[in-house]
Design a protein around this motif. Structure first.
Motif, PDB file in Angstrom:
ATOM      1  N   ASP A  74      -7.157  -2.967  -2.456  1.00  0.00           N
ATOM      2  CA  ASP A  74      -7.109  -2.182  -3.674  1.00  0.00           C
ATOM      3  C   ASP A  74      -8.443  -2.062  -4.684  1.00  0.00           C
ATOM      4  N   PHE A  75      -8.961  -1.724  -3.938  1.00  0.00           N
ATOM      5  CA  PHE A  75     -10.410  -1.002  -4.152  1.00  0.00           C
ATOM      6  C   PHE A  75      -9.649   0.686  -4.405  1.00  0.00           C
ATOM      7  N   PHE A  76      -9.306   1.045  -2.816  1.00  0.00           N
ATOM      8  CA  PHE A  76      -8.594   2.151  -2.328  1.00  0.00           C
ATOM      9  C   PHE A  76      -7.756   3.020  -2.502  1.00  0.00           C
ATOM     10  N   GLY A  77      -6.710   2.217  -4.014  1.00  0.00           N
ATOM     11  CA  GLY A  77      -5.547   2.433  -4.587  1.00  0.00           C
ATOM     12  C   GLY A  77      -4.417   2.369  -3.889  1.00  0.00           C
ATOM     13  N   ILE A  78      -4.365   1.744  -2.871  1.00  0.00           N
ATOM     14  CA  ILE A  78      -3.227   1.276  -1.992  1.00  0.00           C
ATOM     15  C   ILE A  78      -2.631  -0.328  -2.691  1.00  0.00           C
ATOM     16  N   LYS A  79      -1.324  -0.231  -3.198  1.00  0.00           N
ATOM     17  CA  LYS A  79      -0.640  -1.007  -3.893  1.00  0.00           C
ATOM     18  C   LYS A  79       0.350  -1.811  -3.715  1.00  0.00           C
ATOM     19  N   ARG A  80       1.075  -2.662  -3.800  1.00  0.00           N
ATOM     20  CA  ARG A  80       2.539  -3.217  -3.278  1.00  0.00           C
ATOM     21  C   ARG A  80       3.098  -2.197  -4.188  1.00  0.00           C
ATOM     22  N   VAL A  81       4.248  -2.230  -3.411  1.00  0.00           N
ATOM     23  CA  VAL A  81       5.354  -1.005  -4.149  1.00  0.00           C
ATOM     24  C   VAL A  81       6.521  -1.759  -4.261  1.00  0.00           C
ATOM     25  N   GLN A  82       6.688  -2.511  -5.741  1.00  0.00           N
ATOM     26  CA  GLN A  82       7.860  -2.532  -6.252  1.00  0.00           C
ATOM     27  C   GLN A  82       8.747  -2.094  -6.129  1.00  0.00           C
TER      28      GLN A  82
END
Length: 84
Positions: A74-82
């Motif tokens: 999350d810190f590096f901006g990798i988010k779960r794709v909806q």
């Protein structure tokens, strides 16, 4: 009629767009494999460890590790794709 014939790529499209390879399929497969391995481990702990305290102690380390990994991603901006 193929997709490329109906919707041609723009002239400045990167070369990997021309490949007959779907990276989403590989990534989805890897996520499924990891999820299955986690659930298999979870089931093994439930079957082999009878005392509830042992189960909690056994799962505290991996749970905290996965939580830390989630915070780092999350810190590096990798988010779960909806998917919509």
């Amino acid at each position: 009629m193929s997709y490329k014939e109906k919707n041609p790529l723009p002239p400045n499209a990167p070369s990997w767009c021309q490949a007959p390879f779907d990276p989403e399929r590989v990534l989805s497969f890897m996520i499924v494999v990891v999820t299955c391995l986690i659930w298999l481990q979870f089931g093994r702990v439930i079957v082999h460890l009878k005392d509830h305290r042992e189960k909690i102690v056994h799962w505290t380390g991996p749970s905290l590790g996965l939580l830390k990994l989630g915070f780092v991603l999350d810190f590096f901006g990798i988010k779960r794709v909806q998917m919509s």
